[in-house]
Design an enzyme around this catalytic site. Structure first.
Site, PDB file in Angstrom:
ATOM      1  N   HIS A 193     -20.501  -0.423  38.731  1.00  0.00           N
ATOM      2  CA  HIS A 193     -20.677  -1.704  38.042  1.00  0.00           C
ATOM      3  C   HIS A 193     -19.558  -2.671  38.428  1.00  0.00           C
ATOM      4  CE1 HIS A 193     -22.451  -4.114  34.859  1.00  0.00           C
ATOM      5  NE2 HIS A 193     -21.255  -4.306  34.323  1.00  0.00           N
TER       6      HIS A 193
ATOM      7  N   TYR B 142     -20.920 -14.473  26.539  1.00  0.00           N
ATOM      8  CA  TYR B 142     -21.962 -13.701  25.858  1.00  0.00           C
ATOM      9  C   TYR B 142     -21.356 -12.412  25.308  1.00  0.00           C
ATOM     10  CZ  TYR B 142     -22.172 -11.148  30.344  1.00  0.00           C
ATOM     11  OH  TYR B 142     -21.869 -10.433  31.477  1.00  0.00           O
ATOM     12  N   PRO B 143     -21.850 -11.953  24.157  1.00  0.00           N
ATOM     13  CA  PRO B 143     -21.435 -10.659  23.615  1.00  0.00           C
ATOM     14  C   PRO B 143     -22.386  -9.568  24.084  1.00  0.00           C
ATOM     15  CG  PRO B 143     -22.704 -11.814  21.969  1.00  0.00           C
ATOM     16  CD  PRO B 143     -22.668 -12.707  23.192  1.00  0.00           C
ATOM     17  N   MET B 144     -21.937  -8.322  24.067  1.00  0.00           N
ATOM     18  CA  MET B 144     -22.801  -7.235  24.518  1.00  0.00           C
ATOM     19  C   MET B 144     -22.409  -5.915  23.866  1.00  0.00           C
ATOM     20  SD  MET B 144     -21.484  -6.204  28.328  1.00  0.00           S
ATOM     21  CE  MET B 144     -22.458  -4.708  28.189  1.00  0.00           C
ATOM     22  N   ASP B 145     -23.365  -4.997  23.872  1.00  0.00           N
ATOM     23  CA  ASP B 145     -23.189  -3.629  23.382  1.00  0.00           C
ATOM     24  C   ASP B 145     -23.578  -2.654  24.480  1.00  0.00           C
ATOM     25  OD1 ASP B 145     -22.432  -4.235  20.763  1.00  0.00           O
ATOM     26  OD2 ASP B 145     -24.489  -4.195  20.013  1.00  0.00           O
ATOM     27  N   LYS B 146     -23.168  -1.405  24.318  1.00  0.00           N
ATOM     28  CA  LYS B 146     -23.726  -0.306  25.096  1.00  0.00           C
ATOM     29  C   LYS B 146     -24.790   0.376  24.233  1.00  0.00           C
ATOM     30  CE  LYS B 146     -21.407  -0.129  29.038  1.00  0.00           C
ATOM     31  NZ  LYS B 146     -20.479  -1.243  28.917  1.00  0.00           N
TER      32      LYS B 146
ATOM     33  N   SER C 166     -26.089  -1.942  33.229  1.00  0.00           N
ATOM     34  CA  SER C 166     -26.780  -3.018  32.512  1.00  0.00           C
ATOM     35  C   SER C 166     -28.245  -2.690  32.274  1.00  0.00           C
ATOM     36  CB  SER C 166     -26.675  -4.328  33.302  1.00  0.00           C
ATOM     37  OG  SER C 166     -25.346  -4.782  33.338  1.00  0.00           O
TER      38      SER C 166
ATOM     39  N   GLN D 256     -13.423 -13.413  35.356  1.00  0.00           N
ATOM     40  CA  GLN D 256     -14.027 -12.721  34.218  1.00  0.00           C
ATOM     41  C   GLN D 256     -12.946 -12.203  33.279  1.00  0.00           C
ATOM     42  OE1 GLN D 256     -17.481  -9.696  34.453  1.00  0.00           O
ATOM     43  NE2 GLN D 256     -15.669  -8.418  34.482  1.00  0.00           N
TER      44      GLN D 256
END
Length: 254
Positions: free
Chosen positions: A177, A150-154, A228, A190
């Site tokens: 985290h 999955y891609p993610m941003d802050k 998150s 990961q």
């Protein structure tokens, strides 16, 4: 450097191999129109490509893996790691020019680079000479039964702007985290890849495990962590089963 610049210091990164996640949907209708012999020739050609790419892994110059994706987002994912963006592009072109690619439809792709940040601190000496650091920057992709990407941003909105936090605040949050992730050591591998300036999100997260439920447990537990819960923005999730070279004929059988 001003006090404000020091406060909002950008994290420094160690960068390793470049990564391409290439998701494809099979055009099964067109594939079924081929004779059994024609399909076998195409499968053999693709198997040859996988063997060619595997030679780089044996020489320590990259890695690749193939997974069958569950759900309607895609049918399979090819993940490639290489030392340069040019080599990544070359492999992409090799596949696009193959006969199998003629019977696939691009579903999604992600371009990034394996990344480690200085949030977790750094030791003495050149980190690129540290065997443990090198193993993380230049990983051999595991033969795990399952994958989750999955891609993610802050987040950058209102009071929840990650990039307006001080380095100390970000480091403390990331330390907490990271402790959650360490709790899954031996269960989930990961690989974090940075994509700022490369793709639409800021990071890609690729998880590998022999127990698919560990993805759900890990992601759910992390949702309660402030990094998150308050600052995370997520794209689509892709989950799949390992597709070994020997399984290709069965996967493509119609």
């Amino acid at each position: 450097m001003s006090e404000q610049q020091k406060t909002n210091e950008a994290a420094q990164t160690l960068d390793g191999w470049y990564a391409l996640h290439d998701f494809r949907t099979m055009d099964w209708s067109a594939w079924k129109m081929l004779s059994s012999d024609e399909r076998q020739i195409i499968i053999s050609e693709f198997t040859g490509l996988l063997e060619k790419w595997g030679a780089a892994q044996k020489e320590g110059n990259g890695s690749h893996t193939l997974y069958s994706i569950v759900g309607q987002k895609a049918d399979f994912m090819l993940m490639i790691l290489r030392p340069t963006m040019e080599e990544l592009n070359q492999i992409e072109l090799e596949f696009n020019k193959s006969k199998l690619a003629e019977y696939t439809i691009p579903a999604y792709s992600y371009v990034s680079v394996v990344e480690l940040s200085n949030y977790m601190g750094s030791g003495d000496g050149d980190p690129y000479e540290n065997p443990q650091v090198r193993a993380r920057l230049y990983p051999e992709l595991p033969d795990a039964k399952y994958v989750c990407f999955y891609p993610m941003d802050k987040r950058r909105s209102g009071d929840d702007n990650w990039y307006m936090l001080s380095m100390e605040e970000r480091r403390n949050l990331m330390r907490s985290h990271g402790m959650i992730g360490r709790g899954y050591a031996g269960k989930v591998k990961q690989i974090i890849t940075g994509s700022i300036g490369f793709d639409d999100y800021e990071w890609g997260v690729t998880l590998f495990s022999d127990d698919v439920l560990q993805f759900k447990k890990l992601v759910y537990e992390m949702r309660f962590d402030e990094v998150s819960a308050r600052y995370g923005e997520f794209g689509s999730f892709f989950v799949g089963n390992r597709l070994a070279k020997e399984q290709l004929p069965a996967f493509l059988h119609v």
